[in-house]
Design a protein around this motif. Structure first.
Motif: not given
Length: 715
Positions: A521, A525, A555
């Motif tokens: 993430a 991200g 993500y």
């Protein structure tokens, strides 16, 4: 096959965008900003001033020099060391960095083919010795990490010195000259030439004027220090955690200093490598026993290359105490037996910090910090080198825009507003991950904060009254008592205290509360909230990234402005019915300064594309259009040639749906196919419209490109 596809992609993305001369004035507000473009625009006629000088030839400086050279920006690099270190140092390359490397002439493929097999490094192992009982292990690779649904490339385990060698080869392929020794071609007279890497040149002074920066370098030549002045338009400090550039500018670091002192021992042993391959392969081994505590980093089990890191407590302990013979003995204690072929290569002390520079840019946008010069993290999670590589990717296209006269120097301010927040976030995440690493020894009765507190008492408290020799004896005695917590009789299921500690240890591993390797993430991200972009609305800039948890989070692709363009496999419409696929990220090339407008094959979207081309001409910035067709189209569909005429810098692609996801591109982006996405040269989304442009598309594109290329300063 992959390199051939990428070569083909470079071919179609390199089609020349021909700008037609226009005299039409910009609307009110745009022409004022364009008058500021002349400050840094570099003329080839003045060879005495180098457009860009990079200080520091670590991975960040080398990647930046490659990206700038590919974008046509003249640059050179200074490195104070006379030779590159073979100490392995950083070794984990995350997804986002590998995506960047994938665009640098097959670099990602070279790394993947040269790294050890994934099954040899996917685990962290906790044990009493390398040949003793295992306390627990954590497998950091998930099935989705290999499916290439969220990214076209996987993470890698590849030692820094090996990466440096590959980067130097890429520079040489770009006609860079690596000058390791003084010679007739390297005299301290005249201006420095572009595409030179000068070894043994230390930056000792920096002076900024309105027109250029003067960098004074010092080099040892025939026993004497010889100084040389180099003039450049932009100076970039990528010279590491102890950055001379940062210190000369007086820029302070903010955060936590001296979190831990360690000694790093680089050694070789094929015997140990083969044993671990056969019995317990892994990347990191956390070893706790009554005689020694340390972390073994297996850089390459096949080659038998390792680094062991051990706590270091000066001044009671001296670096001289860690001589090769002592290090061999400590390694034997960690292994649990002697090795017949151990070869200690190097011994280095280092200090762990968690700090970010108070500013990344100085001297009227002429001096910039990147990489470890701008931020120093704990190594937990491997964010140090990776964050620096992404700094370089963010910075390169902006410097190119300035030197080519497309943008004013104010665009460089967006590098700080975008990257500094990411550095602060990654610092917090690294600290959390480091604390997670400390949870394991704490569960075993070895609280590291207690050890550090004892050391502080011995150094600056009442213990400092004792002679240094006595201090050392006392400190060693206290640590020996602490390690007694790891005795076989105490750390046993038969012992109530030991059973409780083992149960606590199991919970830490089961709940994912130990040291983590991957953070999808945060890796893929991360999002810029303000800078060279156009937020959807005012409230959008207030919605930051979720605070770090220290645990793995998956993500979720996003098309929000400031986010990285999501990956999706596509096929070239002109190449159907071929099954060959590429990533939509491949359409953006690092070989040219170019924006990408993604649209669906709709009448209104084609009209927006025409407007974008016209405005891009006025802003003198190339733009390419990607027409994204649905996966359900028939093979005989007509291309966009007629709809795009007379413009030619476009490509038709067809989305490819993976079995793991049934979402179309526009659904994944949470947008209508009547929308559009403008992508910057660094793959981040500069602007998007979710449905359709309701205003005059020409005026809207002028607003967008003006905001992105000529931003006002955002502090």
């Amino acid at each position: 096959m992959v390199m051939g596809i990428l070569g083909f992609m470079r071919g179609f993305s390199a089609r020349v965008y021909r700008a037609k001369p226009r005299t039409k004035a910009f609307p009110h507000g745009y022409n004022v900003q364009r008058r500021a473009l002349s400050q840094f625009k570099c003329s080839d006629a003045d060879d005495s001033i180098l457009p860009v000088l990079i200080v520091g030839a670590g991975p960040v400086g080398l990647v930046l020099s490659i990206l700038l050279t590919k974008l046509g920006v003249k640059c050179s690099v200074l490195e104070k060391n006379k030779a590159f270190s073979n100490h392995p140092q950083a070794h984990f390359i995350n997804n986002r960095s590998m995506e960047i490397f994938r665009k640098i002439d097959g670099l990602a493929e070279e790394i993947q083919s040269s790294q050890p097999p994934v099954d040899l490094w996917r685990k962290f192992i906790y044990c009493t010795s390398l040949t003793g009982p295992i306390l627990g292990s954590v497998d950091h690779m998930q099935p989705q990490d290999f499916e290439k649904v969220m990214s076209p490339v996987s993470v890698a385990h590849f030692s820094q010195y090996k990466l440096t060698r590959l980067l130097l080869k890429k520079l040489e392929d770009l006609n860079f000259h690596i000058l390791k020794h003084a010679g007739p071609e390297d005299q301290n007279i005249g201006p420095i030439r572009a595409r030179e890497l000068l070894m043994g040149h230390e930056c000792v002074a920096i002076k900024s004027s309105g027109q250029f920066v003067t960098v004074t370098t010092s080099r040892l030549e025939e026993g004497k220090n010889v100084e040389r002045n180099i003039h450049c338009k932009i100076l970039i400090g990528t010279d590491g955690a102890g950055s001379t550039v940062r210190k000369l500018l007086g820029i302070q670091l903010r955060g936590e200093k001296d979190m831990q002192k360690l000694v790093s021992v680089h050694f070789l042993s094929r015997e140990l490598g083969q044993y671990l391959i056969n019995v317990r392969p892994g990347m990191l081994f956390f070893i706790f026993n009554t005689e020694a505590i340390g972390v073994l980093v297996a850089h390459d089990l096949q080659q038998g290359e390792f680094v062991v890191q051990m706590p270091f407590y000066p001044p009671q302990q001296n670096l001289a105490d860690f001589n090769p013979e002592m290090c061999r003995e400590l390694i034997f204690k960690l292994v649990g037996q002697e090795l017949s072929d151990i070869d200690v290569i190097d011994i280095k002390p280092w200090v762990m910090h968690a700090e970010v520079a108070e500013k990344f840019i100085n001297c009227n946008n002429q001096v910039i910090l990147a990489g470890d010069a701008a931020h120093r993290f704990p190594p937990a999670g491997g964010f140090g080198m990776n964050t620096g590589i992404q700094d370089a990717h963010n910075l390169a296209w902006k410097i190119a825009a300035v030197t080519k006269g497309i943008s004013p120097s104010s665009i460089l301010r967006t590098y700080e507003s975008e990257r500094r927040l990411i550095a602060i976030f990654n610092t917090a995440l690294s600290v959390q991950n480091f604390k997670a690493a400390m949870a394991v020894p704490t569960a075993l009765g070895l609280n590291p904060t207690v050890a550090n507190s004892v050391h502080r008492v011995m150094t600056s408290g009442i213990g400092s009254l004792f002679p240094s020799g006595v201090q050392k004896v006392i400190l060693d005695g206290i640590f020996t008592l602490g390690r007694a917590q790891l005795s076989e009789s105490l750390l046993s299921e038969r012992n109530p205290l030991g059973s409780s500690r083992i149960a606590k240890l199991r919970r830490i591993f089961e709940e994912g509360k130990s040291l983590q390797l991957q953070f999808p993430a945060e890796d893929l991200g991360f999002r810029y909230l303000k800078g060279a972009l156009v937020p959807d609305n005012v409230s959008d800039v207030r919605d930051g990234q979720e605070p770090p948890t220290g645990r793995r989070r998956e993500y979720v692709p996003s098309a929000n402005p400031g986010s990285k363009l999501p990956h999706m496999e596509v096929r070239l419409l002109s190449n159907l019915p071929s099954e060959v696929t590429i990533s939509i990220l491949d359409i953006l090339s690092v070989d040219k300064l170019e924006f990408l407008l993604i649209i669906a094959p709709l009448k209104e979207s084609y009209h927006l594309a025409h407007s974008a081309f016209k405005v891009a001409e006025e802003f003198k910035v190339p733009i390419q259009v990607c027409v994204l067709w649905s996966a359900e189209i028939s093979k005989g569909v007509e291309t966009s040639k007629r709809a795009m005429a007379p413009w030619q810098n476009y490509v038709d692609v067809v989305e490819v749906k993976k079995p793991q996801t049934s979402l179309s591109w526009w659904s994944m982006c949470q947008m209508s196919d009547k929308g559009a996405i403008l992508v910057r040269p660094d793959d981040h989304i500069a602007w998007r419209v979710k449905s359709a442009v309701e205003k005059d598309p020409v005026l809207e594109m002028k607003r967008v490109l003006s905001s992105v290329l000529m931003p006002k300063y955002q502090g």
